[in-house]
Design an enzyme around this catalytic site. Structure first.
Site, mmCIF file in Angstrom:
data_model
loop_
_atom_site.group_PDB
_atom_site.id
_atom_site.type_symbol
_atom_site.label_atom_id
_atom_site.label_comp_id
_atom_site.label_asym_id
_atom_site.label_seq_id
_atom_site.Cartn_x
_atom_site.Cartn_y
_atom_site.Cartn_z
ATOM 1 C CB SER A 149 -0.839 0.005 1.282
ATOM 2 O OG SER A 149 -1.393 1.277 1.516
ATOM 3 C CE1 TYR A 162 -4.100 -2.429 5.058
ATOM 4 C CE2 TYR A 162 -3.342 -0.174 4.771
ATOM 5 C CZ TYR A 162 -3.795 -1.365 4.239
ATOM 6 O OH TYR A 162 -3.946 -1.490 2.872
HETATM 7 N N1 LIG Z 1 -8.539 -0.881 -1.679
HETATM 8 C C1 LIG Z 1 -7.528 -0.048 -1.427
HETATM 9 O O1 LIG Z 1 -7.687 1.175 -1.465
HETATM 10 C C2 LIG Z 1 -6.156 -0.594 -1.126
HETATM 11 C C3 LIG Z 1 -5.097 0.302 -1.120
HETATM 12 C C4 LIG Z 1 -3.830 -0.159 -0.844
HETATM 13 C C5 LIG Z 1 -3.634 -1.500 -0.593
HETATM 14 N N2 LIG Z 1 -4.667 -2.362 -0.594
HETATM 15 C C6 LIG Z 1 -4.385 -3.769 -0.314
HETATM 16 O O2 LIG Z 1 -4.903 -4.582 -1.329
HETATM 17 C C7 LIG Z 1 -5.154 -5.881 -0.805
HETATM 18 C C8 LIG Z 1 -6.543 -6.332 -1.252
HETATM 19 O O3 LIG Z 1 -7.519 -5.511 -0.632
HETATM 20 P P1 LIG Z 1 -8.857 -5.039 -1.360
HETATM 21 O O4 LIG Z 1 -8.808 -3.580 -1.423
HETATM 22 O O5 LIG Z 1 -9.057 -5.803 -2.611
HETATM 23 O O6 LIG Z 1 -9.965 -5.396 -0.271
HETATM 24 P P2 LIG Z 1 -10.794 -6.729 -0.056
HETATM 25 O O7 LIG Z 1 -11.335 -6.629 1.315
HETATM 26 O O8 LIG Z 1 -11.739 -6.920 -1.190
HETATM 27 O O9 LIG Z 1 -9.705 -7.881 -0.172
HETATM 28 C C9 LIG Z 1 -9.060 -8.492 0.903
HETATM 29 C C10 LIG Z 1 -9.146 -9.989 0.685
HETATM 30 O O10 LIG Z 1 -8.379 -10.654 1.700
HETATM 31 C C11 LIG Z 1 -9.109 -11.805 2.069
HETATM 32 N N3 LIG Z 1 -8.718 -12.268 3.393
HETATM 33 C C12 LIG Z 1 -8.967 -11.694 4.597
HETATM 34 N N4 LIG Z 1 -8.493 -12.467 5.583
HETATM 35 C C13 LIG Z 1 -7.930 -13.550 4.988
HETATM 36 C C14 LIG Z 1 -7.276 -14.699 5.480
HETATM 37 N N5 LIG Z 1 -7.092 -14.904 6.789
HETATM 38 N N6 LIG Z 1 -6.815 -15.603 4.590
HETATM 39 C C15 LIG Z 1 -6.996 -15.415 3.262
HETATM 40 N N7 LIG Z 1 -7.618 -14.346 2.738
HETATM 41 C C16 LIG Z 1 -8.073 -13.425 3.598
HETATM 42 C C17 LIG Z 1 -10.570 -11.365 2.044
HETATM 43 O O11 LIG Z 1 -11.405 -12.504 1.974
HETATM 44 C C18 LIG Z 1 -10.586 -10.518 0.783
HETATM 45 O O12 LIG Z 1 -10.859 -11.333 -0.356
HETATM 46 C C19 LIG Z 1 -4.994 -5.775 0.706
HETATM 47 O O13 LIG Z 1 -3.745 -6.308 1.088
HETATM 48 C C20 LIG Z 1 -5.034 -4.281 0.953
HETATM 49 O O14 LIG Z 1 -4.314 -3.902 2.105
HETATM 50 C C21 LIG Z 1 -5.943 -1.938 -0.865
#
Ligand SMILES: NC(=O)c1ccc[n+]([C@@H]2O[C@H](COP(=O)([O-])OP(=O)(O)OC[C@H]3O[C@@H](n4cnc5c(N)ncnc54)[C@H](O)[C@@H]3O)[C@@H](O)[C@H]2O)c1
Length: 261
Positions: A149, A162
């Site tokens: 991130s 986080y």
């Molecule tokens: N959306 C944003 O703005 C953003 C920005 C920067 C980074 N990220 C990162 O991107 C990644 C994906 O996030 P997203 O935005 O798609 O949100 P999201 O909530 O859709 O995705 C997170 C995924 O992780 C899975 N997960 C949670 N606990 C788990 C576990 N114990 N074992 C396996 N899977 C598990 C969830 O089921 C979900 O599918 C994350 O690491 C997040 O920190 C997101």
């Protein structure tokens, strides 16, 4: 130019049933990869994932699901083993699963801390280990992609653990890339800015917050998950063969703009 095709490559994507992970699976499958996404048992997620599968063009690659909780080392190892069982090999492992609690230092409980760190950082560490062991056993090059991130560098008051987990992932990328480079294994971080996914449901539901964010982003809008997924598919391909030990920031310019504030 070297091809961006992923034809014949086998990829695991943790947390791949929703958001950015699902978009990575989609982009990679469209580029020809056979993808296994891991999801945590949740009927809603499974239904959404099935819906996605029906919508995606799978003429070139394929996407299958496997349930693994990345906070458990045995489950992460099983995810790698599933790729080998199904397709005989693994070429790319994407550490994408992540959660946040949005608590400040003063509010964070031990259980908040353990939950976020065990999914975001411990899961990624042992995912990298399991994938690297498999690449070495196969005697083939491999790619590990860590979805961190902008908060691997950029503090976010009120979301301390986080940010800590993503800062750890930043160093995981660099350290492991240096350890494994001579074995032909690349390790790359991807740092999204703000992306329209379930993790951001509260923000995206608030028009004032969205307007403020769009204003702050030089490219003028929150990212779609596909804008991250396409970058990850490129990084997984041979066209990115000299890229390792660093993070690709995919934030529409947000972090640089913040430096001028
Ligand atoms: N959306 C944003 O703005 C953003 C920005 C920067 C980074 N990220 C990162 O991107 C990644 C994906 O996030 P997203 O935005 O798609 O949100 P999201 O909530 O859709 O995705 C997170 C995924 O992780 C899975 N997960 C949670 N606990 C788990 C576990 N114990 N074992 C396996 N899977 C598990 C969830 O089921 C979900 O599918 C994350 O690491 C997040 O920190 C997101």
């Amino acid at each position: 130019m070297t091809s961006t095709s992923l034809k014949g490559k086998v990829m695991d994507v943790t947390g791949g049933a929703t958001g950015i992970g699902a978009a990575i699976a989609k982009s990679a499958a469209l580029a020809g990869a056979n993808v296994i996404v891991d999801y945590v048992v949740n009927p809603q997620q499974a239904a959404q994932f099935a819906h996605n599968l029906n919508e995606w063009d799978r003429r070139n690659g394929s996407v299958e699901a496997f349930d693994a909780d990345v906070s458990k080392v045995a489950d992460v190892q099983a995810l790698v083993a599933e790729a080998v069982r199904r397709y005989g090999r693994l070429d790319v492992f994407v550490n994408n699963a992540g959660i946040e609690t949005r608590h400040s230092l003063l509010e964070t409980t031990e259980s908040d801390y353990d939950k976020v760190m065990s999914i975001n950082l411990k899961g990624a560490f042992f995912g990298a280990q399991a994938a690297a062991r498999q690449f070495i056993a196969q005697g083939t090059p491999g790619v590990i992609i860590n979805i961190s991130s902008v908060h691997e560098d950029w503090p976010m008051p009120g979301n301390a653990v986080y940010c800590l987990s993503k800062g750890g992932m930043r160093m995981l990328t660099r350290n492991v890339a240096v350890e494994l480079g001579k074995k032909g294994i690349r390790v790359v971080g991807v740092a999204p800015g703000a992306v329209n996914t379930p993790i951001n449901t509260d923000t995206v539901a608030d028009p004032d917050k969205v307007a403020k964010l769009n204003e702050a982003i030089p490219l003028g809008a929150i990212a779609t998950p596909e804008q991250i997924g396409d970058v990850v598919a490129f990084l997984a391909s041979d066209a990115a063969s000299y890229l390792t030990a660093t993070t690709v920031v995919v934030d529409g310019g947000l972090m640089q703009a913040s430096l001028g504030l």
